[in-house]
Write an enzyme that holds these catalytic residues in place. Structure first.
Site, mmCIF file in Angstrom:
data_model
loop_
_atom_site.group_PDB
_atom_site.id
_atom_site.type_symbol
_atom_site.label_atom_id
_atom_site.label_comp_id
_atom_site.label_asym_id
_atom_site.label_seq_id
_atom_site.Cartn_x
_atom_site.Cartn_y
_atom_site.Cartn_z
ATOM 1 N N VAL A 139 0.808 -1.232 0.000
ATOM 2 C CA VAL A 139 0.000 0.000 0.000
ATOM 3 C C VAL A 139 0.838 1.277 0.000
ATOM 4 C CG1 VAL A 139 -2.020 -1.082 1.081
ATOM 5 C CG2 VAL A 139 -0.278 0.014 2.532
ATOM 6 N N TYR B 65 7.137 6.216 14.033
ATOM 7 C CA TYR B 65 5.824 5.582 14.194
ATOM 8 C C TYR B 65 4.802 6.599 14.748
ATOM 9 C CZ TYR B 65 2.402 2.068 15.730
ATOM 10 O OH TYR B 65 1.261 1.333 15.907
ATOM 11 N N SER C 48 3.905 9.146 12.167
ATOM 12 C CA SER C 48 3.032 8.594 11.117
ATOM 13 C C SER C 48 1.589 8.479 11.620
ATOM 14 C CB SER C 48 3.542 7.224 10.651
ATOM 15 O OG SER C 48 3.306 6.215 11.623
ATOM 16 N N LYS C 49 1.430 8.094 12.883
ATOM 17 C CA LYS C 49 0.077 7.919 13.421
ATOM 18 C C LYS C 49 -0.592 9.256 13.711
ATOM 19 C CE LYS C 49 0.091 3.417 13.244
ATOM 20 N NZ LYS C 49 -0.841 2.668 12.398
HETATM 21 P P1 NAD Z 1 1.297 -6.932 12.628
HETATM 22 O O1 NAD Z 1 2.745 -6.673 12.379
HETATM 23 O O2 NAD Z 1 0.911 -8.184 13.327
HETATM 24 O O3 NAD Z 1 0.472 -6.839 11.262
HETATM 25 C C1 NAD Z 1 0.712 -5.851 10.305
HETATM 26 C C2 NAD Z 1 0.178 -6.323 8.974
HETATM 27 O O4 NAD Z 1 0.429 -5.310 7.989
HETATM 28 C C3 NAD Z 1 0.858 -7.598 8.472
HETATM 29 O O5 NAD Z 1 -0.146 -8.454 7.949
HETATM 30 C C4 NAD Z 1 1.771 -7.097 7.349
HETATM 31 O O6 NAD Z 1 1.966 -8.064 6.348
HETATM 32 C C5 NAD Z 1 0.969 -5.920 6.822
HETATM 33 N N1 NAD Z 1 1.772 -4.943 6.077
HETATM 34 C C6 NAD Z 1 2.959 -4.389 6.451
HETATM 35 N N2 NAD Z 1 3.401 -3.559 5.490
HETATM 36 C C7 NAD Z 1 2.465 -3.568 4.495
HETATM 37 C C8 NAD Z 1 2.355 -2.908 3.246
HETATM 38 N N3 NAD Z 1 3.300 -2.069 2.810
HETATM 39 N N4 NAD Z 1 1.258 -3.158 2.477
HETATM 40 C C9 NAD Z 1 0.312 -4.025 2.886
HETATM 41 N N5 NAD Z 1 0.367 -4.684 4.069
HETATM 42 C C10 NAD Z 1 1.430 -4.456 4.862
HETATM 43 O O7 NAD Z 1 0.805 -5.643 13.429
HETATM 44 P P2 NAD Z 1 -0.542 -5.357 14.253
HETATM 45 O O8 NAD Z 1 -0.144 -5.198 15.671
HETATM 46 O O9 NAD Z 1 -1.633 -6.299 13.883
HETATM 47 O O10 NAD Z 1 -0.866 -3.891 13.699
HETATM 48 C C11 NAD Z 1 -1.921 -3.602 12.800
HETATM 49 C C12 NAD Z 1 -2.153 -2.082 12.816
HETATM 50 O O11 NAD Z 1 -2.510 -1.665 14.130
HETATM 51 C C13 NAD Z 1 -0.907 -1.282 12.439
HETATM 52 O O12 NAD Z 1 -1.278 -0.150 11.696
HETATM 53 C C14 NAD Z 1 -0.369 -0.855 13.788
HETATM 54 O O13 NAD Z 1 0.411 0.308 13.710
HETATM 55 C C15 NAD Z 1 -1.664 -0.620 14.546
HETATM 56 N N6 NAD Z 1 -1.521 -0.640 15.997
HETATM 57 C C16 NAD Z 1 -1.065 -1.743 16.647
HETATM 58 C C17 NAD Z 1 -0.957 -1.712 18.034
HETATM 59 C C18 NAD Z 1 -0.469 -2.894 18.830
HETATM 60 O O14 NAD Z 1 -0.262 -2.731 20.036
HETATM 61 N N7 NAD Z 1 -0.300 -4.069 18.249
HETATM 62 C C19 NAD Z 1 -1.292 -0.545 18.742
HETATM 63 C C20 NAD Z 1 -1.737 0.556 18.040
HETATM 64 C C21 NAD Z 1 -1.867 0.507 16.663
#
Ligand code: NAD
Length: 250
Positions: A65, A156, A159-160
């Protein structure tokens, strides 16, 4: 009857973690779902199968993406296969921990490109289609790091925080076409991204800062996304909703 019967949803980065939970939750409420990853085809195929097992249509599309042309391909192939896009969940995200005084150019741009530009790219690609149909739900996954800042995650958090401004602006620009744009800002959620939190020293540091006393689950983020994707939230737009157990960051 599910509340999302007949809807088509795209969840970016849905091969695992929060994205996978969102894809499964949307499907369990009746939506057909596009599962997207940039690389991990095996994970993608597994989630596609899980959704089909729920009795919904599912397709997997590999697309990075962070590249506008691939975001456009993601939307185009979805419309080609499933006819339309009702719901776009911009979940794909990465973390590359770095302090502001040590970060490299590559650590900065890779995180901004996926998390922030990737979100814009998908909105840019889907908006003309949603405008034409005068309907659509866009949900961006931000983070409380964008609200509070987070030591060691300058790229990070930036970006958020960018997703906050992007969400509020896209909401204003698209409201007249019946499209809502909201963001969810999770605190610490149990996924591969927060594997490091399992270490006792981090548990001791962070758990006392969470009034609810625990890390969140991907399914808890997914439940809020389902609400924002459903007609129950039709009068909500431009909101950033925290889901963090009351977390107070330092
Ligand atoms: P994760 O690493 O388990 O999953 C991330 C997913 O994004 C993976 O499936 C990966 O393949 C995909 N991805 C990465 N780069 C990509 C790209 N360029 N194009 C398409 N897909 C891509 O992480 P998660 O913890 O499930 O995080 C999911 C979202 O939630 C993220 O945006 C993360 O920043 C946000 N988030 C997570 C947390 C947390 O504590 N886990 C907290 C706040 C926000």
């Amino acid at each position: 009857m599910g509340e999302l019967d007949g809807k088509v949803a795209i969840v970016t980065g849905s091969g695992r973690g929060i994205g996978r939970a969102i894809a499964l939750a949307l499907a369990s409420k009746g939506a057909d779902v596009v599962v997207n990853v940039s690389k991990s085809v095996e994970e993608m195929n597994r989630v596609v199968k899980e959704i089909k097992d729920l009795g919904r249509k599912a397709i997997g599309i590999v697309a990075d993406v962070s590249r506008m042309s691939e975001a456009e391909k993601l939307i185009k192939e979805t419309i080609g296969s499933l006819g339309k896009v009702d719901i776009l969940v911009n979940n794909a995200g990465i973390a590359r921990p770095a302090m502001c005084y040590k970060i490299t150019e590559e650590e900065w741009s890779s995180v901004i490109n996926v998390n922030l530009t990737g979100t814009l790219n998908c909105i840019r690609a889907v908006a003309p289609h949603m405008i034409e149909r005068r309907t659509g739900k866009i949900i961006n996954i931000a983070s409380i790091a964008g609200r509070d800042g987070m030591i060691g995650n300058i790229n990070y958090a930036a970006s958020k925080a960018g997703i906050f401004g992007l969400t509020k602006t896209a909401a204003k620009e698209l409201a007249r076409y019946g499209i809502t744009v909201n963001a969810v800002a999770p605190g610490f959620i149990e996924t591969a991204m927060t594997e490091w939190l399992k270490e006792p020293k981090f548990q001791e540091k962070y758990i006392p800062r969470i009034p609810l006393g625990r890390i969140g689950k991907p399914e808890e983020v997914a439940a809020l996304v389902v609400f924002l994707a459903s007609d129950k939230s039709n009068y909500i737009t431009g909101e950033i909703i925290a889901l963090d157990g009351g977390l107070v960051m330092i």
